[in-house]
Design a protein around this motif. Structure first.
Motif, PDB file in Angstrom:
ATOM      1  N   TYR A  78     -18.361  -4.390  24.819  1.00 50.23           N
ATOM      2  CA  TYR A  78     -18.508  -2.988  24.431  1.00 50.23           C
ATOM      3  C   TYR A  78     -19.556  -2.132  25.138  1.00 50.23           C
ATOM      4  O   TYR A  78     -20.676  -2.799  25.279  1.00 50.23           O
ATOM      5  CB  TYR A  78     -18.750  -2.905  22.814  1.00 50.23           C
ATOM      6  CG  TYR A  78     -17.652  -3.718  22.222  1.00 50.23           C
ATOM      7  CD1 TYR A  78     -16.363  -3.436  21.937  1.00 50.23           C
ATOM      8  CD2 TYR A  78     -18.069  -4.837  21.426  1.00 50.23           C
ATOM      9  CE1 TYR A  78     -15.428  -4.135  21.260  1.00 50.23           C
ATOM     10  CE2 TYR A  78     -17.321  -5.734  20.811  1.00 50.23           C
ATOM     11  CZ  TYR A  78     -15.902  -5.535  20.656  1.00 50.23           C
ATOM     12  OH  TYR A  78     -15.102  -6.023  19.997  1.00 50.23           O
ATOM     13  N   LYS A 127     -11.493  -5.631  15.478  1.00 53.45           N
ATOM     14  CA  LYS A 127     -13.076  -6.131  15.535  1.00 53.45           C
ATOM     15  C   LYS A 127     -13.026  -7.417  14.631  1.00 53.45           C
ATOM     16  O   LYS A 127     -12.272  -7.536  13.757  1.00 53.45           O
ATOM     17  CB  LYS A 127     -13.889  -4.921  15.150  1.00 53.45           C
ATOM     18  CG  LYS A 127     -13.586  -3.833  16.284  1.00 53.45           C
ATOM     19  CD  LYS A 127     -14.802  -2.860  15.987  1.00 53.45           C
ATOM     20  CE  LYS A 127     -14.683  -1.619  16.754  1.00 53.45           C
ATOM     21  NZ  LYS A 127     -13.691  -0.635  16.498  1.00 53.45           N
ATOM     22  N   ILE A 128     -14.355  -7.975  14.851  1.00 51.36           N
ATOM     23  CA  ILE A 128     -14.486  -9.327  13.781  1.00 51.36           C
ATOM     24  C   ILE A 128     -14.493  -9.117  12.500  1.00 51.36           C
ATOM     25  O   ILE A 128     -14.267 -10.109  11.974  1.00 51.36           O
ATOM     26  CB  ILE A 128     -15.745 -10.035  14.393  1.00 51.36           C
ATOM     27  CG1 ILE A 128     -15.785 -11.433  14.163  1.00 51.36           C
ATOM     28  CG2 ILE A 128     -16.956  -9.159  14.211  1.00 51.36           C
ATOM     29  CD1 ILE A 128     -16.927 -12.403  14.588  1.00 51.36           C
ATOM     30  N   ASP A 129     -14.710  -7.970  11.941  1.00 53.14           N
ATOM     31  CA  ASP A 129     -14.816  -7.539  10.631  1.00 53.14           C
ATOM     32  C   ASP A 129     -13.611  -7.188   9.945  1.00 53.14           C
ATOM     33  O   ASP A 129     -13.603  -6.747   8.859  1.00 53.14           O
ATOM     34  CB  ASP A 129     -15.965  -6.698  10.189  1.00 53.14           C
ATOM     35  CG  ASP A 129     -16.007  -5.486  10.887  1.00 53.14           C
ATOM     36  OD1 ASP A 129     -15.147  -5.305  12.003  1.00 53.14           O
ATOM     37  OD2 ASP A 129     -16.760  -4.584  10.585  1.00 53.14           O
ATOM     38  N   TYR A 130     -12.472  -6.951  10.742  1.00 52.56           N
ATOM     39  CA  TYR A 130     -11.296  -6.704  10.196  1.00 52.56           C
ATOM     40  C   TYR A 130     -10.385  -7.740   9.636  1.00 52.56           C
ATOM     41  O   TYR A 130     -10.444  -9.004  10.245  1.00 52.56           O
ATOM     42  CB  TYR A 130     -10.130  -6.078  11.269  1.00 52.56           C
ATOM     43  CG  TYR A 130     -10.693  -4.586  11.896  1.00 52.56           C
ATOM     44  CD1 TYR A 130     -12.233  -4.259  12.020  1.00 52.56           C
ATOM     45  CD2 TYR A 130      -9.552  -3.851  12.270  1.00 52.56           C
ATOM     46  CE1 TYR A 130     -12.484  -3.027  12.439  1.00 52.56           C
ATOM     47  CE2 TYR A 130     -10.071  -2.521  12.583  1.00 52.56           C
ATOM     48  CZ  TYR A 130     -11.307  -2.070  12.667  1.00 52.56           C
ATOM     49  OH  TYR A 130     -11.790  -0.695  13.035  1.00 52.56           O
ATOM     50  N   ALA A 131      -9.611  -7.432   8.663  1.00 54.02           N
ATOM     51  CA  ALA A 131      -8.928  -8.657   7.814  1.00 54.02           C
ATOM     52  C   ALA A 131      -7.830  -9.243   8.573  1.00 54.02           C
ATOM     53  O   ALA A 131      -7.151  -8.557   9.638  1.00 54.02           O
ATOM     54  CB  ALA A 131      -8.224  -7.991   6.688  1.00 54.02           C
ATOM     55  N   SER A 177       0.993  -1.257  -0.039  1.00 52.81           N
ATOM     56  CA  SER A 177       0.074   0.189  -0.001  1.00 52.81           C
ATOM     57  C   SER A 177       0.840   1.244   0.074  1.00 52.81           C
ATOM     58  O   SER A 177       0.148   2.254   0.096  1.00 52.81           O
ATOM     59  CB  SER A 177      -1.119   0.028   1.200  1.00 52.81           C
ATOM     60  OG  SER A 177      -0.165   0.365   2.428  1.00 52.81           O
ATOM     61  N   GLY A 178       2.231   1.213  -0.275  1.00 52.82           N
ATOM     62  CA  GLY A 178       2.946   2.414  -0.232  1.00 52.82           C
ATOM     63  C   GLY A 178       3.432   2.820   1.022  1.00 52.82           C
ATOM     64  O   GLY A 178       4.512   2.839   1.461  1.00 52.82           O
ATOM     65  N   GLU A 181     -12.607 -15.023  15.219  1.00 53.73           N
ATOM     66  CA  GLU A 181     -13.441 -14.827  16.263  1.00 53.73           C
ATOM     67  C   GLU A 181     -13.034 -14.963  17.440  1.00 53.73           C
ATOM     68  O   GLU A 181     -13.285 -14.329  18.454  1.00 53.73           O
ATOM     69  CB  GLU A 181     -14.698 -15.631  15.887  1.00 53.73           C
ATOM     70  CG  GLU A 181     -16.048 -15.697  16.602  1.00 53.73           C
ATOM     71  CD  GLU A 181     -17.244 -16.326  16.230  1.00 53.73           C
ATOM     72  OE1 GLU A 181     -17.107 -17.015  15.300  1.00 53.73           O
ATOM     73  OE2 GLU A 181     -18.310 -15.825  16.854  1.00 53.73           O
ATOM     74  N   PRO A 234      -2.054   7.743   3.097  1.00 50.13           N
ATOM     75  CA  PRO A 234      -3.221   8.534   2.405  1.00 50.13           C
ATOM     76  C   PRO A 234      -4.472   8.027   2.591  1.00 50.13           C
ATOM     77  O   PRO A 234      -5.458   8.785   2.771  1.00 50.13           O
ATOM     78  CB  PRO A 234      -2.678   8.774   0.929  1.00 50.13           C
ATOM     79  CG  PRO A 234      -1.723   7.732   0.474  1.00 50.13           C
ATOM     80  CD  PRO A 234      -1.040   7.341   1.945  1.00 50.13           C
ATOM     81  N   ALA A 235      -4.807   6.633   2.624  1.00 53.85           N
ATOM     82  CA  ALA A 235      -6.050   6.162   2.719  1.00 53.85           C
ATOM     83  C   ALA A 235      -6.472   6.343   4.327  1.00 53.85           C
ATOM     84  O   ALA A 235      -7.455   7.000   4.572  1.00 53.85           O
ATOM     85  CB  ALA A 235      -6.072   4.787   2.377  1.00 53.85           C
TER      86      ALA A 235
END
Lengths: 417, 252
Positions: A177, A161-165, A23-24, A169, A31-32
């Protein structure tokens, strides 16, 4: 009229980077994640830094309100800190046996931080938050951890979190939370999971990204402290971001309570790479029993830098100074916004303020204004809190307000009332 | 990692749901059903139900199987998913007189859809095919985001962090879809205007979109290169992207 920056060399460097670096520029300085919107308005690489200024590859100078995302608290290249580091480098740095400067640094932290009976050193903030969680679990023999929504405690799997690459689980199955400042919700969690909660981990106030920052409600911390004590739950303050910008004795001290464990990094050594977990005496044996270390964690140069940094921060009464500078800046920015009919919200502590133009809920107006400021040499970022450093002068603040004024004018012309 | 019922929803509402777009984009596909006036119902036991309505060379998909000319019943989500993968045949339970349509025009239509969604590399050299294929992928992905965000356990977690608003996913200046979010429930919009857009992610070209859909370039790097532009309520885009990651798991 201020000159408008261009960034040809930054762009060339980034094109080179993406060929060999994922990703540079990865992470928050890319930048992202850094929300550089539009990307063309922002420089991507620095060529040098000094005091409160940063220069990019194209020779553009910026008044830098990100301060390396916190570490720059005295000013880049602070002469006292750099001299202490140079002296130690001439003696030793990364060696088989640690240098006693490590003990000196621990002594100084214990003397400075109100809730600290000991200090354990590592490199990054995430090293210390992870150690804090492991310590709490080892001490309590419990699994569950309470987080306040909007938190950031690093990038280890348990902090995500669970939806992070890459996160599974099992990494986050014991995370609970709770809404910030909602004591009743926290108390309900303690009822639901009675005897199961190892720790509550929190930043001293809610300085999450993408949202106005929120200070603790009156009495909130006192009640949280009481709840943790009553349930034998370890209270962890993640002071990585705010540490030493509110109170040299720790942000828990600033808000009138004592943490069991408190994590420091960023401003601890003015950019030299060291972090520290400090804690109460009753947890020292637990930490002693843990297997936790790293190749560079006992390097001596950052310890020497940290000592010089803390001594100078004490001498300058730095939190007060930074609050004053931050307040002056916030007043100037609000006034400039108001002149053009914009509602600029400045939230959080003045020494690490968060900005948002409230007139447009989509935030695109805010993003346009930030871009115009950056193009004119004031490095703000869109949706993260900013940082004040000691080298920022009244003249810098005045220049910042001038740039902000000009940028508001551009935005108003683009979006007439 | 994959919930078979959610996959069935993606296959029905996103993949077969792209047939109306296929007819609009591809005259040859439209010719297959020109003059046909027929409603094909899909019923998955304990799963999704929808009807594809073909009329005058066009089509639309509606939820439910009321008033269908021919009804295809699947005893499980697994069976339906197998059929979509080409490993099984549908069982008509009513409307047997339309079996010819099912085995003829409809099968050719789904073959055509598969050709666009799982293209042979050499076919992508044809600019017209490339454009249709990439456009159809955008529609499928947009529809799948909604199914996964509303029904997949991890997708719902991501959706629970999306604030109310309209998230536009676009390619260049001319092609876009939108995801509307209200109380963390997502709705797909195939023909959005710019009114009320709270955040957007726009690919600078069909090629960039294609490369991202195919996993040949990295979205974070593409943002840095200016090939993908995000703006507005970035947390919305961020969480839609997390659901998008799961689209790849379901439909890769």
């Amino acid at each position: 009229m201020h000159k408008i920056n261009t960034y040809e060399k930054s762009r060339e460097a980034f094109a080179r980077a993406v060929r060999v670096i994922p990703s540079g520029i990865y992470g928050h300085q890319g930048p992202a994640e850094g929300c550089y919107i539009p990307v063309e308005a922002f420089p991507l690489y620095s060529s040098k830094a000094d005091g409160t200024y940063l220069w990019d590859l194209d020779g553009n100078r910026f008044i830098d309100y990100m301060c390396a995302y916190g570490p720059n608290i005295l000013g880049y290249h602070d002469p006292d800190v750099d001299a202490a580091a140079a002296r130690q480098r001439a003696i030793s740095d990364c060696t088989t046996l640690p240098n006693t400067v490590m003990i000196d640094f621990a002594d100084l932290l214990v003397d400075t931080v109100a809730s600290a009976d000991w200090a354990f050193f590592a490199k990054n903030g995430g090293d210390t938050t992870t150690l804090a969680i492991m310590t709490a679990r080892a001490y309590t023999h419990r699994k569950k951890i309470v987080f306040f929504k909007g938190y950031y405690h690093g990038v280890a799997p348990w902090t995500q979190k669970i939806d992070y690459a890459g996160v599974i689980e099992e990494d986050v199955m014991h995370n609970l939370y709770c809404e910030w400042n909602n004591f009743e919700q926290l108390a309900e969690l303690f009822d639901t999971y009675k005897g199961e909660i190892a720790a509550v981990i929190a930043q001293p106030y809610m300085h999450g990204n993408f949202m106005d920052n929120h200070l603790p409600a009156d009495g909130f911390w006192k009640k949280v402290r009481g709840l943790c004590t009553a349930n034998d739950t370890v209270l962890i303050v993640d002071d990585v971001r705010a540490g030493f910008r509110l109170d040299l004795a720790g942000s828990d001290h600033y808000f009138g309570f004592e943490a069991d464990l408190i994590c420091f990094c960023k401003a601890l050594a003015n950019g030299y790479n060291v972090s520290a977990l400090c804690g109460k005496d009753f947890l020292k044996n637990t930490v002693s029993s843990m297997s936790y270390t790293g190749s560079y964690w006992m390097s001596a140069v950052p310890f020497a830098a940290g000592i010089a940094c803390i001594e100078k921060m004490r001498k300058l009464e730095l939190p007060r100074l930074l609050m004053e500078k931050g307040t002056k800046l916030a007043d100037g920015l609000r006034s400039a916004a108001s002149k053009y009919g914009f509602d600029l919200r400045v939230t959080g502590a003045p020494s690490l303020f968060y900005l948002r133009i409230a007139d447009d809920p989509s935030l695109r107006l805010h993003q346009e204004w930030i871009a115009e400021c950056v193009l004119r040499g004031v490095f703000f970022t869109n949706h993260h809190n900013h940082f004040i450093n000691a080298a920022l002068t009244d003249a810098d603040i005045a220049e910042t307000v001038e740039v902000a004024d000009e940028a508001f004018g551009v935005i108003r012309e683009r979006h007439p009332r | 990692m994959k919930d078979t019922t959610v996959l069935a929803r993606c296959n029905l509402y996103a993949v077969l749901g792209a047939i109306p777009h296929l007819l609009y984009l591809d005259p040859d596909a439209a010719a297959l059903v020109r003059g046909k006036n027929i409603r094909v119902g899909f019923s998955v036991k304990n799963g999704p139900k929808a009807t594809l309505i073909f009329k005058d060379g066009e089509a639309e998909m509606v939820k439910g199987i009321e008033k269908c000319s021919i009804k295809l019943w699947f005893p499980s989500a697994e069976k339906f998913n197998s059929m979509i993968d080409g490993k099984g045949s549908p069982i008509p339970v009513s409307g047997f007189q339309h079996i010819g349509f099912l085995l003829g025009a409809f099968t050719k239509l789904t073959d055509s859809l598969s050709a666009y969604l799982r293209p042979e590399p050499e076919k992508l050299q044809d600019p017209a095919f490339f454009e249709r294929s990439t456009t159809l992928m955008l529609y499928v992905i947009g529809r799948a985001i909604v199914q996964i965000g509303n029904h997949d356990r991890v997708g719902m977690f991501s959706a629970s962090h999306i604030t109310d608003g309209k998230i536009k996913l676009g390619i260049g200046d001319t092609l876009a879809v939108a995801i509307h979010c209200k109380d963390h429930h997502l709705v797909f919009n195939a023909f959005p205007n710019d009114c009320g857009v709270t955040s957007q992610m726009v690919f600078d070209s069909l090629q960039t979109a294609r490369d991202l859909f195919d996993g040949n370039i990295n979205a974070i790097a593409a943002v840095g290169m200016g090939q993908v532009r995000v703006s507005g309520m970035i947390s919305q885009v961020d969480n839609v992207n997390r659901i998008l990651d799961r689209v790849a798991i379901y439909l890769a």
